[in-house]
Design a protein around this motif. Sequence first.
Motif, PDB file in Angstrom:
ATOM      1  N   UNK A 191      83.432  64.523 -44.574  1.00 42.68           N
ATOM      2  CA  UNK A 191      82.969  65.204 -43.369  1.00 42.68           C
ATOM      3  C   UNK A 191      84.113  65.598 -42.451  1.00 42.68           C
ATOM      4  N   UNK A 192      85.288  65.029 -42.665  1.00 39.82           N
ATOM      5  CA  UNK A 192      86.422  65.392 -41.830  1.00 39.82           C
ATOM      6  C   UNK A 192      86.801  66.864 -42.001  1.00 39.82           C
ATOM      7  N   UNK A 193      86.373  67.477 -43.069  1.00 40.89           N
ATOM      8  CA  UNK A 193      86.633  68.914 -43.244  1.00 40.89           C
ATOM      9  C   UNK A 193      85.916  69.735 -42.170  1.00 40.89           C
ATOM     10  N   UNK A 194      84.794  69.210 -41.684  1.00 34.60           N
ATOM     11  CA  UNK A 194      84.041  69.928 -40.660  1.00 34.60           C
ATOM     12  C   UNK A 194      84.549  69.642 -39.252  1.00 34.60           C
ATOM     13  N   UNK A 195      85.353  68.588 -39.113  1.00 42.40           N
ATOM     14  CA  UNK A 195      85.720  68.115 -37.776  1.00 42.40           C
ATOM     15  C   UNK A 195      86.470  69.151 -36.936  1.00 42.40           C
ATOM     16  N   UNK A 196      87.489  69.841 -37.457  1.00 44.94           N
ATOM     17  CA  UNK A 196      88.227  70.786 -36.598  1.00 44.94           C
ATOM     18  C   UNK A 196      87.362  71.918 -36.064  1.00 44.94           C
ATOM     19  N   UNK A 197      86.616  72.572 -36.944  1.00 46.50           N
ATOM     20  CA  UNK A 197      85.803  73.707 -36.509  1.00 46.50           C
ATOM     21  C   UNK A 197      84.680  73.261 -35.590  1.00 46.50           C
ATOM     22  N   UNK A 198      84.044  72.110 -35.878  1.00 48.56           N
ATOM     23  CA  UNK A 198      82.975  71.623 -35.024  1.00 48.56           C
ATOM     24  C   UNK A 198      83.515  71.216 -33.655  1.00 48.56           C
ATOM     25  N   UNK A 199      84.719  70.617 -33.629  1.00 50.79           N
ATOM     26  CA  UNK A 199      85.315  70.253 -32.351  1.00 50.79           C
ATOM     27  C   UNK A 199      85.576  71.473 -31.484  1.00 50.79           C
ATOM     28  N   UNK A 200      86.127  72.531 -32.090  1.00 48.78           N
ATOM     29  CA  UNK A 200      86.400  73.762 -31.351  1.00 48.78           C
ATOM     30  C   UNK A 200      85.105  74.383 -30.827  1.00 48.78           C
ATOM     31  N   UNK A 201      84.102  74.478 -31.681  1.00 49.17           N
ATOM     32  CA  UNK A 201      82.816  75.076 -31.271  1.00 49.17           C
ATOM     33  C   UNK A 201      82.156  74.257 -30.169  1.00 49.17           C
ATOM     34  N   UNK A 202      82.263  72.935 -30.261  1.00 47.19           N
ATOM     35  CA  UNK A 202      81.668  72.065 -29.247  1.00 47.19           C
ATOM     36  C   UNK A 202      82.337  72.289 -27.889  1.00 47.19           C
ATOM     37  N   UNK A 203      83.657  72.353 -27.870  1.00 45.25           N
ATOM     38  CA  UNK A 203      84.382  72.545 -26.611  1.00 45.25           C
ATOM     39  C   UNK A 203      84.049  73.901 -26.001  1.00 45.25           C
ATOM     40  N   UNK A 204      84.084  74.954 -26.801  1.00 46.46           N
ATOM     41  CA  UNK A 204      83.791  76.305 -26.298  1.00 46.46           C
ATOM     42  C   UNK A 204      82.386  76.375 -25.710  1.00 46.46           C
ATOM     43  N   UNK A 205      81.412  75.818 -26.419  1.00 45.39           N
ATOM     44  CA  UNK A 205      80.024  75.899 -25.954  1.00 45.39           C
ATOM     45  C   UNK A 205      79.807  75.080 -24.677  1.00 45.39           C
ATOM     46  N   UNK A 206      80.455  73.912 -24.574  1.00 42.48           N
ATOM     47  CA  UNK A 206      80.315  73.101 -23.360  1.00 42.48           C
ATOM     48  C   UNK A 206      80.953  73.795 -22.159  1.00 42.48           C
ATOM     49  N   UNK A 207      82.107  74.415 -22.369  1.00 44.48           N
ATOM     50  CA  UNK A 207      82.765  75.142 -21.275  1.00 44.48           C
ATOM     51  C   UNK A 207      81.886  76.300 -20.804  1.00 44.48           C
ATOM     52  N   UNK A 208      81.332  77.061 -21.748  1.00 39.72           N
ATOM     53  CA  UNK A 208      80.456  78.177 -21.388  1.00 39.72           C
ATOM     54  C   UNK A 208      79.213  77.691 -20.661  1.00 39.72           C
ATOM     55  N   UNK A 209      78.648  76.575 -21.109  1.00 41.19           N
ATOM     56  CA  UNK A 209      77.453  76.026 -20.481  1.00 41.19           C
ATOM     57  C   UNK A 209      77.720  75.637 -19.032  1.00 41.19           C
ATOM     58  N   UNK A 210      78.754  74.829 -18.815  1.00 41.75           N
ATOM     59  CA  UNK A 210      79.037  74.331 -17.465  1.00 41.75           C
ATOM     60  C   UNK A 210      79.444  75.465 -16.533  1.00 41.75           C
ATOM     61  N   UNK A 211      80.271  76.390 -17.021  1.00 45.24           N
ATOM     62  CA  UNK A 211      80.717  77.497 -16.173  1.00 45.24           C
ATOM     63  C   UNK A 211      79.541  78.408 -15.786  1.00 45.24           C
ATOM     64  N   UNK A 212      78.662  78.672 -16.718  1.00 47.06           N
ATOM     65  CA  UNK A 212      77.549  79.588 -16.452  1.00 47.06           C
ATOM     66  C   UNK A 212      76.528  78.990 -15.490  1.00 47.06           C
ATOM     67  N   UNK A 213      76.233  77.703 -15.650  1.00 51.75           N
ATOM     68  CA  UNK A 213      75.160  77.082 -14.868  1.00 51.75           C
ATOM     69  C   UNK A 213      75.680  76.180 -13.748  1.00 51.75           C
ATOM     70  N   UNK A 214      76.966  76.256 -13.431  1.00 53.58           N
ATOM     71  CA  UNK A 214      77.592  75.293 -12.523  1.00 53.58           C
ATOM     72  C   UNK A 214      76.925  75.235 -11.147  1.00 53.58           C
ATOM     73  N   UNK A 215      76.383  76.332 -10.665  1.00 55.89           N
ATOM     74  CA  UNK A 215      75.785  76.365  -9.326  1.00 55.89           C
ATOM     75  C   UNK A 215      74.320  75.937  -9.306  1.00 55.89           C
ATOM     76  N   UNK A 216      73.755  75.669 -10.479  1.00 53.58           N
ATOM     77  CA  UNK A 216      72.327  75.320 -10.545  1.00 53.58           C
ATOM     78  C   UNK A 216      72.078  73.968 -11.206  1.00 53.58           C
TER      79      UNK A 216
END
Length: 447
Positions: free
Chosen positions: A133-158
């Motif tokens: 499963x470590x083969x999935x770790x780099x890409x999943x880590x990158x996708x997780x970080x990008x999606x969390x940043x987009x989530x918090x930035x978009x909804x930060x005021x609500x």
Amino acid sequence: MSKSRQWWSTLVSIALALLYALAFEHAYASYINPVYEYAHYYYFPVPLPLSVATYLFLLAPCLFYRQSEAPSAYGIALLYTLCYVPTQLMMLFNWNRDAAELLVVQASLAASMSVFMAFAAAGWRPAAQQVPLTRLKPIMGLLMVVSLVLLVWTYRNHMRFVGFEDVYDLRFDTNEIDTGPLVDYFVSWLSYCFLPFYLARGILNKRVGDVVLAISAAVLIYTSTGAKAMILMPPIMLIMHTLMRAREKFLPVLLIVLTLALIIVTDVLSDDGIGFWVKFIFLLRTLCAGGWANFVYYDYFTQNGLTYYSHISVINTLTDAYPYGKYSLGQTIGLHYSGSELANYNANFWASDGFAALGLAGIPLITLAVFAVFFLINRVSSNYPARFVALWLSGFWLGMLNLPLSTALMSAGGGLTVLLLWFAARPAPRHTAPPIEPAVDSPPRST
């Protein structure tokens, strides 16, 4: 498995499915209909022959059930218990058209479910050596970080934590945000694909960090969008993991647990406070919503006009033939049954890609499409621990129970998960030794 053991297993599954169906009818008659009749959860008098026929239809797929640990087999068991059985019974309870027409509708659904049961393991060929499963770790880590940043930035005021009774106020506030398709897709993938990946890996490999990350993401999604399903995802997946220990006996164990849960929730829990919310989420949202949607989609769209698949955005872009204007299928039903476009009754593939698209003729077509998806899932996951894939796909299974197939594949992460599994399973370069990771809660394979 010998024929005698197979028949015994089939008889046990039929008996347990019958008990589950009777418990569901008891819950519907004693609680759901009296409390929610105003929301069109009717319970019309049922002639005995129609009742008997309905029970035969809902039990029939068990004749074709074959025990398997293939990832799709877990999803099919969930589809049978959480959607198919409630659908057959709620079609019966709410039907106000010709009885012969009801039998044809029920038979088409029974044939569809039987196909899924019979070929639950199609395409699954477990490999002797599994992909780490470590083969999935780099890409999943990158996708997780990008999606969390987009989530918090978009909804930060609500962003705020609210109780379930105030969740619709939060949703109303965030509906005013112009998110755009990029944010929408990443937030949806975060909910249905990335979060379940880390939770599945954390549970099966006992990685506390992964579990904490997944739970934190669930809380952030809930405080941003008011998605109750996300705050419930960790306990749901933990329950799924516990039941999956039954391996190929997952369906019988699931039927037992759901039957007991129905009896306890209906007859033991209080109707007030936390008891009310447990009853609402478990009885209405989990068990009844899919069955009710299948009935009302058939009832409405066969009388008011089929979509001929123009509800799928790609097809409508080419044809411009969607007959319900700016309203989605769910909003169209919401307007008709609740008088508001804000009431969005999304529905599963039988309702949307079957009944709404082409009426009864849509059921065999969508059955073939869904079977192809199950086959592909089994095929690409053959190099991975089956229970890890099935648990990772919890978000996709949830999406399939509530969304059209195309939406479940695109927005609920089904297609992305298959792509990631395929990508990570490609042969590693010869000069690179693959990293070693402990097996994911999986027994050693015989050679």
